[in-house]
Design a protein around this motif. Structure first.
Motif, PDB file in Angstrom:
ATOM      1  N   ASP A 315       0.862  -1.175   0.000  1.00 15.70           N
ATOM      2  CA  ASP A 315       0.000   0.000   0.000  1.00 15.70           C
ATOM      3  C   ASP A 315       0.898   1.224   0.000  1.00 15.70           C
ATOM      4  O   ASP A 315       1.422   1.635   1.041  1.00 15.70           O
ATOM      5  N   ARG A 316       1.097   1.816  -1.172  1.00 14.60           N
ATOM      6  CA  ARG A 316       1.925   3.021  -1.281  1.00 14.60           C
ATOM      7  C   ARG A 316       1.156   4.263  -0.863  1.00 14.60           C
ATOM      8  O   ARG A 316       1.743   5.337  -0.709  1.00 14.60           O
ATOM      9  N   GLY A 317      -0.163   4.139  -0.671  1.00 16.82           N
ATOM     10  CA  GLY A 317      -0.967   5.282  -0.287  1.00 16.82           C
ATOM     11  C   GLY A 317      -0.910   5.606   1.194  1.00 16.82           C
ATOM     12  O   GLY A 317      -1.361   6.663   1.623  1.00 16.82           O
ATOM     13  N   SER A 318      -0.363   4.694   1.995  1.00 21.10           N
ATOM     14  CA  SER A 318      -0.228   4.974   3.427  1.00 21.10           C
ATOM     15  C   SER A 318       1.086   5.712   3.669  1.00 21.10           C
ATOM     16  O   SER A 318       1.980   5.707   2.832  1.00 21.10           O
ATOM     17  N   VAL A 324       0.830  -5.115   3.276  1.00 27.61           N
ATOM     18  CA  VAL A 324      -0.509  -5.618   3.542  1.00 27.61           C
ATOM     19  C   VAL A 324      -0.472  -7.139   3.471  1.00 27.61           C
ATOM     20  O   VAL A 324       0.126  -7.709   2.558  1.00 27.61           O
ATOM     21  N   ALA A 325      -1.094  -7.797   4.430  1.00 28.66           N
ATOM     22  CA  ALA A 325      -1.027  -9.259   4.503  1.00 28.66           C
ATOM     23  C   ALA A 325      -2.409  -9.846   4.744  1.00 28.66           C
ATOM     24  O   ALA A 325      -3.278  -9.235   5.370  1.00 28.66           O
ATOM     25  N   SER A 326      -2.588 -11.060   4.237  1.00 29.02           N
ATOM     26  CA  SER A 326      -3.790 -11.838   4.523  1.00 29.02           C
ATOM     27  C   SER A 326      -3.368 -13.270   4.791  1.00 29.02           C
ATOM     28  O   SER A 326      -2.312 -13.716   4.344  1.00 29.02           O
ATOM     29  N   GLU A 327      -4.204 -13.990   5.514  1.00 27.47           N
ATOM     30  CA  GLU A 327      -3.969 -15.406   5.727  1.00 27.47           C
ATOM     31  C   GLU A 327      -5.046 -16.196   4.986  1.00 27.47           C
ATOM     32  O   GLU A 327      -6.057 -15.632   4.563  1.00 27.47           O
ATOM     33  N   THR A 328      -4.836 -17.474   4.836  1.00 30.27           N
ATOM     34  CA  THR A 328      -5.814 -18.320   4.161  1.00 30.27           C
ATOM     35  C   THR A 328      -6.531 -19.199   5.169  1.00 30.27           C
ATOM     36  O   THR A 328      -5.915 -20.039   5.816  1.00 30.27           O
ATOM     37  N   VAL A 375      -9.060 -17.111   0.819  1.00 31.36           N
ATOM     38  CA  VAL A 375      -8.434 -15.919   0.237  1.00 31.36           C
ATOM     39  C   VAL A 375      -7.013 -16.250  -0.224  1.00 31.36           C
ATOM     40  O   VAL A 375      -6.211 -16.783   0.538  1.00 31.36           O
ATOM     41  N   ARG A 376      -6.701 -15.908  -1.469  1.00 31.70           N
ATOM     42  CA  ARG A 376      -5.367 -16.139  -2.011  1.00 31.70           C
ATOM     43  C   ARG A 376      -4.624 -14.843  -2.327  1.00 31.70           C
ATOM     44  O   ARG A 376      -3.407 -14.827  -2.370  1.00 31.70           O
ATOM     45  N   GLY A 377      -5.346 -13.783  -2.636  1.00 33.46           N
ATOM     46  CA  GLY A 377      -4.711 -12.513  -2.975  1.00 33.46           C
ATOM     47  C   GLY A 377      -5.370 -11.382  -2.231  1.00 33.46           C
ATOM     48  O   GLY A 377      -6.574 -11.420  -1.950  1.00 33.46           O
ATOM     49  N   VAL A 378      -4.591 -10.342  -1.912  1.00 31.12           N
ATOM     50  CA  VAL A 378      -5.113  -9.211  -1.146  1.00 31.12           C
ATOM     51  C   VAL A 378      -4.540  -7.913  -1.707  1.00 31.12           C
ATOM     52  O   VAL A 378      -3.394  -7.856  -2.154  1.00 31.12           O
ATOM     53  N   LEU A 379      -5.373  -6.883  -1.686  1.00 24.16           N
ATOM     54  CA  LEU A 379      -4.963  -5.554  -2.137  1.00 24.16           C
ATOM     55  C   LEU A 379      -5.789  -4.556  -1.358  1.00 24.16           C
ATOM     56  O   LEU A 379      -6.954  -4.824  -1.029  1.00 24.16           O
ATOM     57  N   THR A 380      -5.223  -3.397  -1.043  1.00 28.92           N
ATOM     58  CA  THR A 380      -5.997  -2.381  -0.338  1.00 28.92           C
ATOM     59  C   THR A 380      -5.626  -0.999  -0.838  1.00 28.92           C
ATOM     60  O   THR A 380      -4.495  -0.755  -1.265  1.00 28.92           O
ATOM     61  N   ARG A 381      -6.620  -0.117  -0.800  1.00 21.13           N
ATOM     62  CA  ARG A 381      -6.417   1.286  -1.148  1.00 21.13           C
ATOM     63  C   ARG A 381      -7.205   2.131  -0.169  1.00 21.13           C
ATOM     64  O   ARG A 381      -8.273   1.746   0.305  1.00 21.13           O
TER      65      ARG A 381
END
Length: 465
Positions: A315-318, A324-328, A375-381
């Motif tokens: 997340d370059r906006g922070s 950013v991380a997620s688990e499965t 969940v396999r992929g994560v992205l945030t804005r």
């Protein structure tokens, strides 16, 4: 009857995917019967739930473990002066096929809605192997403000080998020269870990389901036999192998990297403060449960204790930039999925490393819980007063070749819809790949099946509206 219904849905899905593959990438909303509404209440995961208690956030702490500088210096003295990613790109000896050169089967896994605007398939030998599986992607759009590494536009793709002939897992990275979007070339580098004080190295025995490139560092997820949550590689410290062959490490006459020309020795790792990263859905989890001190979650519990990410993005906006991380949580397990972020260090001498306290501990800045599993992929804005928006790529189920791309925030969740099957939200790829946002081009890059693709983020947003 239930079995016949399942087969019927599979036939419908195959017919739909074949039609889409024949149409290439010029798919339109009219051609794919798209509707973009919220999911039904019964299937809607709802809003994200913030995790704010100190006890929940403390479980996400990591300890930084740098590889001693003397070990890296000893390895470089024996192998030769390290080079940077530019030298690896200059040696690219393989070519990615564009969408017109991909087979119909390879294009079947591409997203239906929003449709991919670019797609590439690996050369014939790499596409044919089934020991190696592409799992993650990162781009030079994350590495630098101008989206380039030096003069190059670059895509990195992490691949994992599960149980090779010698029974060992390995991980490699494709360095893709993306300067010319009509002619992408690439070559391989093996991920390794220094051992014996830098006198040797071993292969990284792990899946690389998540990957982030920030500044000059590449951070990758680990699992299974590796106890660390993340490994860190320096893209200015790449070593050249000198001996061809399947071996990994020091061999008579020089250094081998499983037949690859380049090898990346890890420069650091991050390990959970509490628990172990042997996951409940990996074969080694049961055998390792004694090492977890009772902290690993039993089957059916809402969430696990140790932070063992499978999805990563930047997340370059922070401010500062954040990992950013997620688990499965396995599909149907009843567990909730955690989403969280760590800040990157602002110290110029620690470029690309996570922010730590004086004891070397990394603390999560924020964390959430979602009911979405698989969940396999994560992205945030970050989008303003409503807080961050999270995009979650969910793996395909047993009766479908496509997964779901969810959009969640503190107010609710939504997903695109397509087709006419029982689950019309299965419009995304097959869910094997991570997500990476290339801000300079406005594209989201991912992997679906064995196909690398890009889709404009604006298309994602339009579909969700």
């Amino acid at each position: 009857m239930k079995q016949r219904g399942r087969h019927r849905r599979r036939r419908q899905g195959r017919a739909l995917r074949a039609a889409l593959a024949g149409a290439g990438l010029s798919l339109t909303a009219a051609a794919t019967l798209i509707s973009t509404s919220q999911a039904t209440v019964a299937d809607d995961p709802g809003a994200l739930k913030p995790l704010t208690s100190s006890a929940r956030l403390d479980r996400l702490r990591l300890t930084e473990q740098p590889v001693p500088a003397r070990s890296l210096a000893r390895l470089a003295a024996a192998m030769g002066r390290p080079v940077d990613a530019g030298a690896v790109l200059d040696s690219a000896d393989r070519t990615l096929r564009d969408a017109d050169g991909c087979t119909a089967e390879e294009k079947e896994s591409l997203p239906v809605e929003p449709a991919a605007t670019r797609a590439y398939c690996w050369n014939a030998a790499d596409a044919a192997t089934r020991q190696w599986q592409p799992e993650s992607v990162a781009t030079s759009g994350d590495a630098a403000d101008d989206g380039r590494w030096g003069t190059h536009r670059v895509i990195l793709s992490g691949w994992s080998r599960h149980g090779g002939e010698a029974g060992s897992d390995l991980a490699r990275v494709a360095f893709v020269d993306a300067d010319d979007p009509d002619h992408l070339t690439y070559t391989w580098a093996l991920l390794a870990v220094p051992v014996d004080g830098g006198r040797d190295y071993r292969g990284l025995a792990s899946r690389v389901s998540g990957m982030v490139w920030y500044r000059d560092k590449l951070l990758v997820t680990t699992s299974g036999g590796e106890r660390d949550a993340l490994y860190v590689y320096d893209l200015r410290r790449i070593q050249r192998a000198t001996v061809a062959g399947d071996a990994v490490g020091r061999v008579p006459g020089g250094w081998s990297a499983h037949g690859y020309r380049w090898v990346l020795p890890a420069v650091a790792s991050y390990r959970p403060v509490e628990g172990s990263c042997a996951r409940a859905d990996t074969p080694s989890a049961q055998a390792d449960s004694a090492d977890d001190g009772g902290l690993a979650a039993p089957a059916g519990s809402p969430i696990a204790a140790a932070p063992c990410p499978t999805g990563l993005s930047l997340d370059r906006g922070s401010a500062p930039g954040s990992l950013v991380a997620s688990e499965t949580a396995p599909r149907g397990s009843g567990r909730h999925t955690r989403l969280w972020r760590y800040s990157f260090s602002t110290d110029p001498d620690r470029a690309g490393l996570l922010a730590t306290d004086p004891a070397g501990t990394v603390t999560a800045r924020e964390a959430y819980e979602t009911k979405v599993d698989g969940v396999r992929g994560v992205l945030t804005r970050r989008t303003g007063a409503s807080g961050p928006v999270w995009y979650l790529a969910r793996a395909a189920g047993p009766d479908s070749g496509h997964g779901t791309l969810w959009r969640q925030d503190l107010r609710g969740a939504g997903a695109t819809e397509c087709g006419s099957s029982d689950d019309t939200r299965r419009c995304w790829g097959d869910g094997t790949g991570s997500l990476a946002y290339w801000a300079q081009t406005g594209e989201v890059w991912s992997l679906s099946g064995r196909t690398l693709f890009a889709v404009p983020l604006s298309s994602v947003e339009r579909a969700l509206r």
